[in-house]
Design a protein around this motif. Structure first.
Motif, PDB file in Angstrom:
ATOM      1  N   TRP A 172       0.814  -1.209   0.000  1.00  0.00           N
ATOM      2  CA  TRP A 172       0.000   0.000   0.000  1.00  0.00           C
ATOM      3  C   TRP A 172       0.850   1.263   0.000  1.00  0.00           C
ATOM      4  O   TRP A 172       0.511   2.258  -0.665  1.00  0.00           O
ATOM      5  CB  TRP A 172      -0.919  -0.010   1.228  1.00  0.00           C
ATOM      6  N   GLU A 173       1.971   1.262   0.725  1.00  0.00           N
ATOM      7  CA  GLU A 173       2.805   2.456   0.790  1.00  0.00           C
ATOM      8  C   GLU A 173       3.340   2.839  -0.589  1.00  0.00           C
ATOM      9  O   GLU A 173       3.473   4.019  -0.914  1.00  0.00           O
ATOM     10  CB  GLU A 173       3.967   2.247   1.766  1.00  0.00           C
ATOM     11  N   THR A 174       3.656   1.827  -1.411  1.00  0.00           N
ATOM     12  CA  THR A 174       4.136   2.104  -2.769  1.00  0.00           C
ATOM     13  C   THR A 174       3.035   2.739  -3.606  1.00  0.00           C
ATOM     14  O   THR A 174       3.275   3.699  -4.352  1.00  0.00           O
ATOM     15  CB  THR A 174       4.632   0.811  -3.436  1.00  0.00           C
ATOM     16  N   LYS A 175       1.825   2.198  -3.511  1.00  0.00           N
ATOM     17  CA  LYS A 175       0.695   2.770  -4.227  1.00  0.00           C
ATOM     18  C   LYS A 175       0.452   4.199  -3.770  1.00  0.00           C
ATOM     19  O   LYS A 175       0.203   5.093  -4.594  1.00  0.00           O
ATOM     20  CB  LYS A 175      -0.553   1.914  -3.983  1.00  0.00           C
ATOM     21  N   ALA A 176       0.539   4.446  -2.467  1.00  0.00           N
ATOM     22  CA  ALA A 176       0.340   5.793  -1.942  1.00  0.00           C
ATOM     23  C   ALA A 176       1.385   6.763  -2.496  1.00  0.00           C
ATOM     24  O   ALA A 176       1.063   7.886  -2.900  1.00  0.00           O
ATOM     25  CB  ALA A 176       0.396   5.770  -0.417  1.00  0.00           C
ATOM     26  N   ALA A 177       2.643   6.329  -2.533  1.00  0.00           N
ATOM     27  CA  ALA A 177       3.711   7.189  -3.059  1.00  0.00           C
ATOM     28  C   ALA A 177       3.490   7.483  -4.542  1.00  0.00           C
ATOM     29  O   ALA A 177       3.731   8.608  -5.004  1.00  0.00           O
ATOM     30  CB  ALA A 177       5.068   6.519  -2.839  1.00  0.00           C
ATOM     31  N   ASP A 178       3.027   6.483  -5.299  1.00  0.00           N
ATOM     32  CA  ASP A 178       2.750   6.692  -6.718  1.00  0.00           C
ATOM     33  C   ASP A 178       1.661   7.744  -6.905  1.00  0.00           C
ATOM     34  O   ASP A 178       1.769   8.639  -7.757  1.00  0.00           O
ATOM     35  CB  ASP A 178       2.319   5.384  -7.377  1.00  0.00           C
ATOM     36  N   VAL A 179       0.591   7.635  -6.127  1.00  0.00           N
ATOM     37  CA  VAL A 179      -0.532   8.561  -6.257  1.00  0.00           C
ATOM     38  C   VAL A 179      -0.086   9.996  -5.972  1.00  0.00           C
ATOM     39  O   VAL A 179      -0.437  10.936  -6.693  1.00  0.00           O
ATOM     40  CB  VAL A 179      -1.678   8.146  -5.314  1.00  0.00           C
ATOM     41  N   VAL A 180       0.717  10.177  -4.934  1.00  0.00           N
ATOM     42  CA  VAL A 180       1.208  11.517  -4.610  1.00  0.00           C
ATOM     43  C   VAL A 180       2.108  12.044  -5.733  1.00  0.00           C
ATOM     44  O   VAL A 180       2.042  13.222  -6.101  1.00  0.00           O
ATOM     45  CB  VAL A 180       1.964  11.505  -3.268  1.00  0.00           C
ATOM     46  N   ALA A 181       2.934  11.179  -6.301  1.00  0.00           N
ATOM     47  CA  ALA A 181       3.804  11.595  -7.404  1.00  0.00           C
ATOM     48  C   ALA A 181       2.984  12.002  -8.628  1.00  0.00           C
ATOM     49  O   ALA A 181       3.349  12.938  -9.347  1.00  0.00           O
ATOM     50  CB  ALA A 181       4.772  10.468  -7.758  1.00  0.00           C
ATOM     51  N   PHE A 182       1.869  11.309  -8.880  1.00  0.00           N
ATOM     52  CA  PHE A 182       0.987  11.689  -9.986  1.00  0.00           C
ATOM     53  C   PHE A 182       0.375  13.070  -9.722  1.00  0.00           C
ATOM     54  O   PHE A 182       0.303  13.917 -10.625  1.00  0.00           O
ATOM     55  CB  PHE A 182      -0.148  10.670 -10.155  1.00  0.00           C
ATOM     56  N   LEU A 183      -0.082  13.286  -8.486  1.00  0.00           N
ATOM     57  CA  LEU A 183      -0.682  14.573  -8.136  1.00  0.00           C
ATOM     58  C   LEU A 183       0.335  15.706  -8.267  1.00  0.00           C
ATOM     59  O   LEU A 183      -0.001  16.803  -8.710  1.00  0.00           O
ATOM     60  CB  LEU A 183      -1.224  14.535  -6.712  1.00  0.00           C
ATOM     61  N   ARG A 184       1.576  15.436  -7.861  1.00  0.00           N
ATOM     62  CA  ARG A 184       2.609  16.472  -7.943  1.00  0.00           C
ATOM     63  C   ARG A 184       2.858  16.874  -9.396  1.00  0.00           C
ATOM     64  O   ARG A 184       3.048  18.057  -9.701  1.00  0.00           O
ATOM     65  CB  ARG A 184       3.892  15.958  -7.299  1.00  0.00           C
ATOM     66  N   LEU A 185       2.842  15.898 -10.303  1.00  0.00           N
ATOM     67  CA  LEU A 185       3.018  16.206 -11.721  1.00  0.00           C
ATOM     68  C   LEU A 185       1.852  17.040 -12.224  1.00  0.00           C
ATOM     69  O   LEU A 185       2.039  17.990 -12.997  1.00  0.00           O
ATOM     70  CB  LEU A 185       3.145  14.912 -12.528  1.00  0.00           C
ATOM     71  N   ASP A 186       0.636  16.706 -11.801  1.00  0.00           N
ATOM     72  CA  ASP A 186      -0.535  17.507 -12.160  1.00  0.00           C
ATOM     73  C   ASP A 186      -0.405  18.931 -11.640  1.00  0.00           C
ATOM     74  O   ASP A 186      -0.755  19.897 -12.324  1.00  0.00           O
ATOM     75  CB  ASP A 186      -1.808  16.877 -11.589  1.00  0.00           C
ATOM     76  N   ALA A 187       0.073  19.069 -10.406  1.00  0.00           N
ATOM     77  CA  ALA A 187       0.188  20.393  -9.797  1.00  0.00           C
ATOM     78  C   ALA A 187       1.163  21.278 -10.569  1.00  0.00           C
ATOM     79  O   ALA A 187       0.994  22.500 -10.626  1.00  0.00           O
ATOM     80  CB  ALA A 187       0.633  20.268  -8.344  1.00  0.00           C
TER      81      ALA A 187
END
Length: 290
Positions: A172-187
């Protein structure tokens, strides 16, 4: 919470510089004792072939009118990957403008027909990690997203705020890190998006892990890989995922999950398919009771 491109640029460059050591880039270590890890500004400027004053201005958030050649030199010096290069370019090109409420257009019927015709779990996502449409197999695997309010059909909210979704992914921690990295790219490319800013603010208030991951300034593009999924009915499955951008609508992407033929994971997916909607209902019940 607002996303300030100047602050984002400054923090991103500092974080990338801090992860490099002189040994990483072949520089001798001499002079005064280092108080913090990473390269000094003057060392990074030397590697990039720009003046210290120029790089300092850039790291202070003054990214407008920077040439593509200079950005490329800095990206090489910082050893940025493709997603990080894209993020750097987005941050330096970002210009504030009048905010307008986003008008979401309905998905073309052909895209929904495409989803229905795919025999493996598949969904269409958009910016901010929103989930816009999905097929029955995706509902059987992940749960019936139709039972959620539209604002909650979002990977970030589900991963950080819904315990049953956290249990779905073994790592789960890996999935969480991926999601945050996707959001950061969007930002980086949509810093004036009020819904994205509200999402980041909400998650920052409600999740300590999100705050830690957001502060790391990691960025990642949605692509392909493997996830270990723990389904409450059929157990653990090793699933490969592929992400395809829609050429006519670049903000949309199609993600599919599949298992290697002949494996136990493939048999588990076939079992979920045979149960159809019953798998989604039974899975939701099992997650609630867990």
């Amino acid at each position: 919470m607002t996303v300030d491109p100047r602050t984002e640029l400054s923090d991103f460059l500092r974080s990338r510089r801090a992860r490099l050591s002189p040994d990483d880039v072949g520089l001798p270590q001499y002079g005064r004792t280092r108080r913090v890890p990473g390269l000094r500004r003057e060392e990074l400027a030397q590697l990039a072939g720009v003046s210290v004053a120029y790089y300092t201005r850039l790291e202070q958030g003054n990214g407008h009118n920077v040439s593509a050649e200079v950005l490329d030199s800095i990206a090489r010096a910082l050893r940025l990957n493709d997603a990080e290069r894209e993020h750097l370019n987005n941050l330096t090109r970002s210009k504030p403008h009048k905010k307008k409420k986003e008008q979401r257009s309905p998905l073309r019927p052909a895209l929904r027909h495409l989803l229905d015709g795919i025999a493996v779990p598949a969904y269409i996502g958009g910016r901010r990690c929103d989930i816009l449409a999905w097929n029955p197999m995706a509902a059987a695997l992940f749960g019936d997203w139709g039972e959620l309010a539209p604002r909650d059909r979002n990977w970030a909210r589900m991963i950080f705020l819904r315990p049953e979704c956290q249990n779905l992914f073994v790592n789960w921690e890996t999935k969480a890190a991926d999601v945050v990295a996707f959001l950061r790219l969007d930002a980086g490319c949509c810093s004036d998006d009020p819904e994205l800013a509200a999402l980041i603010g909400e998650l920052s208030l409600r999740s300590e892990l999100f705050r830690q991951l957001w502060a790391a300034h990691e960025v990642k593009e949605k692509s392909f890989g493997t996830k270990l999924v723990r389904h409450p009915l059929v157990g653990e499955m090793t699933l490969s995922y592929e992400t395809l951008r829609m050429p006519s609508e670049p903000s949309l992407f199609l993600t599919t999950y599949h298992a290697e033929p002949g494996t136990q994971s493939a048999e588990a997916l076939q079992l979920l398919a045979s149960w159809g909607k019953d798998a989604s209902r039974a899975g939701a019940s099992a997650r609630t009771q867990a």
